[in-house]
Write a protein that holds these residues in place. Structure first.
Motif, PDB file in Angstrom:
ATOM      1  N   TRP A  33      17.960 -16.321  22.294  1.00  0.00           N
ATOM      2  CA  TRP A  33      18.923 -16.404  21.185  1.00  0.00           C
ATOM      3  C   TRP A  33      20.338 -16.283  21.726  1.00  0.00           C
ATOM      4  CZ3 TRP A  33      23.107 -14.320  18.856  1.00  0.00           C
ATOM      5  CH2 TRP A  33      23.410 -14.741  17.560  1.00  0.00           C
ATOM      6  N   THR A  38      25.461 -18.429  22.318  1.00  0.00           N
ATOM      7  CA  THR A  38      26.727 -18.016  22.933  1.00  0.00           C
ATOM      8  C   THR A  38      26.943 -18.572  24.347  1.00  0.00           C
ATOM      9  OG1 THR A  38      25.912 -16.028  24.070  1.00  0.00           O
ATOM     10  CG2 THR A  38      26.481 -15.783  21.742  1.00  0.00           C
ATOM     11  N   PHE A 158      30.194  -8.955  24.380  1.00  0.00           N
ATOM     12  CA  PHE A 158      31.362  -8.501  25.146  1.00  0.00           C
ATOM     13  C   PHE A 158      31.014  -7.878  26.491  1.00  0.00           C
ATOM     14  CE2 PHE A 158      32.663  -8.876  20.797  1.00  0.00           C
ATOM     15  CZ  PHE A 158      33.953  -9.380  20.868  1.00  0.00           C
TER      16      PHE A 158
HETATM   17  O1  UT7 Z   1      37.589 -14.675  20.076  1.00  0.00           O
HETATM   18  C1  UT7 Z   1      37.435 -13.498  19.391  1.00  0.00           C
HETATM   19  C2  UT7 Z   1      36.020 -13.016  19.440  1.00  0.00           C
HETATM   20  N1  UT7 Z   1      35.109 -13.868  18.754  1.00  0.00           N
HETATM   21  C3  UT7 Z   1      33.860 -14.030  19.168  1.00  0.00           C
HETATM   22  O2  UT7 Z   1      33.529 -13.542  20.229  1.00  0.00           O
HETATM   23  C4  UT7 Z   1      32.762 -14.703  18.447  1.00  0.00           C
HETATM   24  C5  UT7 Z   1      32.932 -15.613  17.325  1.00  0.00           C
HETATM   25  N2  UT7 Z   1      31.634 -15.892  16.660  1.00  0.00           N
HETATM   26  C6  UT7 Z   1      30.515 -16.276  17.312  1.00  0.00           C
HETATM   27  O3  UT7 Z   1      30.510 -16.460  18.517  1.00  0.00           O
HETATM   28  C7  UT7 Z   1      29.258 -16.551  16.505  1.00  0.00           C
HETATM   29  O4  UT7 Z   1      29.598 -16.560  15.140  1.00  0.00           O
HETATM   30  C8  UT7 Z   1      28.124 -15.514  16.772  1.00  0.00           C
HETATM   31  C9  UT7 Z   1      27.612 -15.683  18.176  1.00  0.00           C
HETATM   32  C10 UT7 Z   1      28.670 -14.111  16.582  1.00  0.00           C
HETATM   33  C11 UT7 Z   1      26.976 -15.752  15.807  1.00  0.00           C
HETATM   34  O5  UT7 Z   1      26.476 -17.080  15.928  1.00  0.00           O
HETATM   35  P1  UT7 Z   1      26.076 -17.928  14.640  1.00  0.00           P
HETATM   36  O6  UT7 Z   1      25.545 -19.191  15.120  1.00  0.00           O
HETATM   37  O7  UT7 Z   1      27.273 -17.939  13.735  1.00  0.00           O
HETATM   38  O8  UT7 Z   1      24.893 -17.083  14.065  1.00  0.00           O
HETATM   39  P2  UT7 Z   1      24.751 -16.418  12.618  1.00  0.00           P
HETATM   40  O9  UT7 Z   1      25.744 -15.309  12.486  1.00  0.00           O
HETATM   41  O10 UT7 Z   1      24.737 -17.488  11.610  1.00  0.00           O
HETATM   42  O11 UT7 Z   1      23.325 -15.801  12.738  1.00  0.00           O
HETATM   43  C12 UT7 Z   1      22.137 -16.597  12.680  1.00  0.00           C
HETATM   44  C13 UT7 Z   1      20.952 -15.673  12.624  1.00  0.00           C
HETATM   45  C14 UT7 Z   1      21.071 -14.580  11.564  1.00  0.00           C
HETATM   46  O12 UT7 Z   1      19.790 -14.387  11.005  1.00  0.00           O
HETATM   47  P3  UT7 Z   1      19.405 -14.973   9.574  1.00  0.00           P
HETATM   48  O13 UT7 Z   1      20.415 -14.393   8.625  1.00  0.00           O
HETATM   49  O14 UT7 Z   1      19.543 -16.459   9.742  1.00  0.00           O
HETATM   50  O15 UT7 Z   1      18.029 -14.497   9.371  1.00  0.00           O
HETATM   51  C15 UT7 Z   1      21.486 -13.376  12.341  1.00  0.00           C
HETATM   52  O16 UT7 Z   1      21.099 -12.164  11.731  1.00  0.00           O
HETATM   53  O17 UT7 Z   1      20.828 -14.973  13.871  1.00  0.00           O
HETATM   54  C16 UT7 Z   1      20.743 -13.580  13.628  1.00  0.00           C
HETATM   55  N3  UT7 Z   1      21.348 -12.856  14.758  1.00  0.00           N
HETATM   56  C17 UT7 Z   1      20.673 -12.562  15.871  1.00  0.00           C
HETATM   57  N4  UT7 Z   1      19.413 -12.782  16.247  1.00  0.00           N
HETATM   58  C18 UT7 Z   1      19.051 -12.364  17.464  1.00  0.00           C
HETATM   59  C19 UT7 Z   1      22.634 -12.408  14.879  1.00  0.00           C
HETATM   60  N5  UT7 Z   1      22.794 -11.814  16.063  1.00  0.00           N
HETATM   61  C20 UT7 Z   1      21.599 -11.894  16.704  1.00  0.00           C
HETATM   62  C21 UT7 Z   1      21.148 -11.458  17.961  1.00  0.00           C
HETATM   63  N6  UT7 Z   1      19.869 -11.717  18.295  1.00  0.00           N
HETATM   64  N7  UT7 Z   1      21.949 -10.812  18.843  1.00  0.00           N
END
Ligand code: UT7
Length: 323
Positions: A33, A38, A158
């Motif tokens: 994941w 990421t 991070f």
């Molecule tokens: O520059 C300033 C700092 N900014 C950043 O570093 C990051 C900016 N944002 C991101 O990089 C992305 O939004 C994330 C990597 C934080 C998240 O990626 P996403 O593709 O937007 O995923 P999401 O939040 O839509 O999550 C998808 C699914 C969720 O589950 P459900 O609701 O679909 O069942 C999350 O709960 O993935 C789940 N999830 C995880 N699963 C496994 C979230 N974190 C994790 C994890 N491991 N660590």
């Protein structure tokens, strides 16, 4: 015209390497994941007792050595950090002393992940105004100290580290072929403070607080504001997108890097990516990436480098450097 020319670079990562599998032991996540969403495969975490200034001093010392100048010739130290050693004094003053810099001034700048671009903009302004001649700009962070290890959406993103550049005031022709900082501009919009923040601080809770983030929103802002910041710089210099030799953006997520590159029509071979090995080191990420690209031979004198960043605040901006 006076320009801020990069004459040295340095970097330091803590010894401890933490692979994605580390998190599998105590939370519902997995290596696949994290890699898919990421691009991160590992990060470095500081050892117990190892603080931001320890990393910064190593990076700063290397930049000074790389430039081949005396530390005593530096008249300003600007540290970009949102994880200072202590609330006071500024971590920059500790670094100044440990590097043997006895004159001038030293202070911290806090713009979270945009910190390096903020610090470069400050340093560039001092150099152009003639108030500083040789400025050590360091981005250094120990985000492992403010991560919430119960929150899988942030703690896997991070890492800790430091990067430094030494800037020297040099007379140049005043054209786009000059070496040095050609453009550096910062922005902020405080209506978005709650998209990325800590849940406490010195004056509010008397603790540092732990980080939280509305990841999707930050993603959206980063992938629109970072390319716009680069375009703003190129427009001011009247240069085309094709003038950029290397895109060295803040390293938050491979998908953000890809999106910024696509929006700017920059081939992925020209995008320097350290996020797979370092994860997001906040203010340290751009100087760490510059260091990496310089030392593996990609970044050469005369190249135009675009360094956009976005971070908590929201803060964002871009520095364009002729290497
Ligand atoms: O520059 C300033 C700092 N900014 C950043 O570093 C990051 C900016 N944002 C991101 O990089 C992305 O939004 C994330 C990597 C934080 C998240 O990626 P996403 O593709 O937007 O995923 P999401 O939040 O839509 O999550 C998808 C699914 C969720 O589950 P459900 O609701 O679909 O069942 C999350 O709960 O993935 C789940 N999830 C995880 N699963 C496994 C979230 N974190 C994790 C994890 N491991 N660590």
């Amino acid at each position: 015209m006076r320009r801020a020319v990069v004459i040295g670079v340095g970097a330091h990562l803590p010894e401890r390497v933490v692979p994605n599998t580390h998190f599998e032991a105590f939370m519902e996540t997995n290596d696949e994941w994290i890699r898919e969403r990421t691009g991160i495969t590992q990060r470095h975490f500081a050892a117990e007792g190892e603080v931001t200034s320890d990393l910064a001093v190593m990076a700063g010392a290397e930049a000074i050595k790389d430039a081949g100048v005396e530390a005593s010739s530096i008249d300003l130290v600007v540290l970009a950090t949102s994880t200072p050693d202590d609330t006071m004094p500024s971590t920059a003053t500790k670094i100044q002393h440990r590097l043997g810099i006895t004159g001038g001034a030293a202070f911290d700048v806090n713009a979270a992940c945009s910190g390096f671009v903020y610090a470069m903009t400050v340093a560039n302004s001092f150099i152009i105004a003639g108030t500083a001649k040789r400025v050590l700009v360091i981005g250094a962070e120990t985000y492992s100290r403010i991560l919430d290890f119960n929150d899988r959406t942030t703690c896997i993103l991070f890492g800790d580290g430091a990067g430094a550049v030494l800037l020297d005031a040099q007379e140049q022709k005043g054209t786009n072929d000059d070496r040095g900082v050609l453009f550096s501009k910062i922005h902020s919009d405080g209506q978005y403070t709650q998209l990325l923040a800590t849940n406490g601080g010195v004056s509010s809770t008397m603790t540092s607080g732990k980080m939280f983030m509305v990841g999707k929103e930050i993603f959206r802002h980063a992938s629109t504001k970072m390319p716009a910041a680069v375009e703003e710089g190129l427009a001011e210099l009247k240069l085309p997108l094709s003038a950029i030799d290397w895109l060295v953006p803040h390293q938050a997520n491979m998908r953000i890097l890809a999106s910024v590159g696509q929006k700017l029509h920059i081939n992925e071979e020209k995008v320097v990516a350290t996020v797979p090995k370092h994860a997001n080191t906040s203010a340290a990420s751009i100087p760490l990436a510059l260091y990496t690209a310089k030392n593996d031979g990609r970044l050469k004198n005369g190249h135009l480098v675009a360094c956009p960043a976005l971070g908590a605040g929201l803060t964002w901006g871009c520095t364009l450097i002729r290497w």
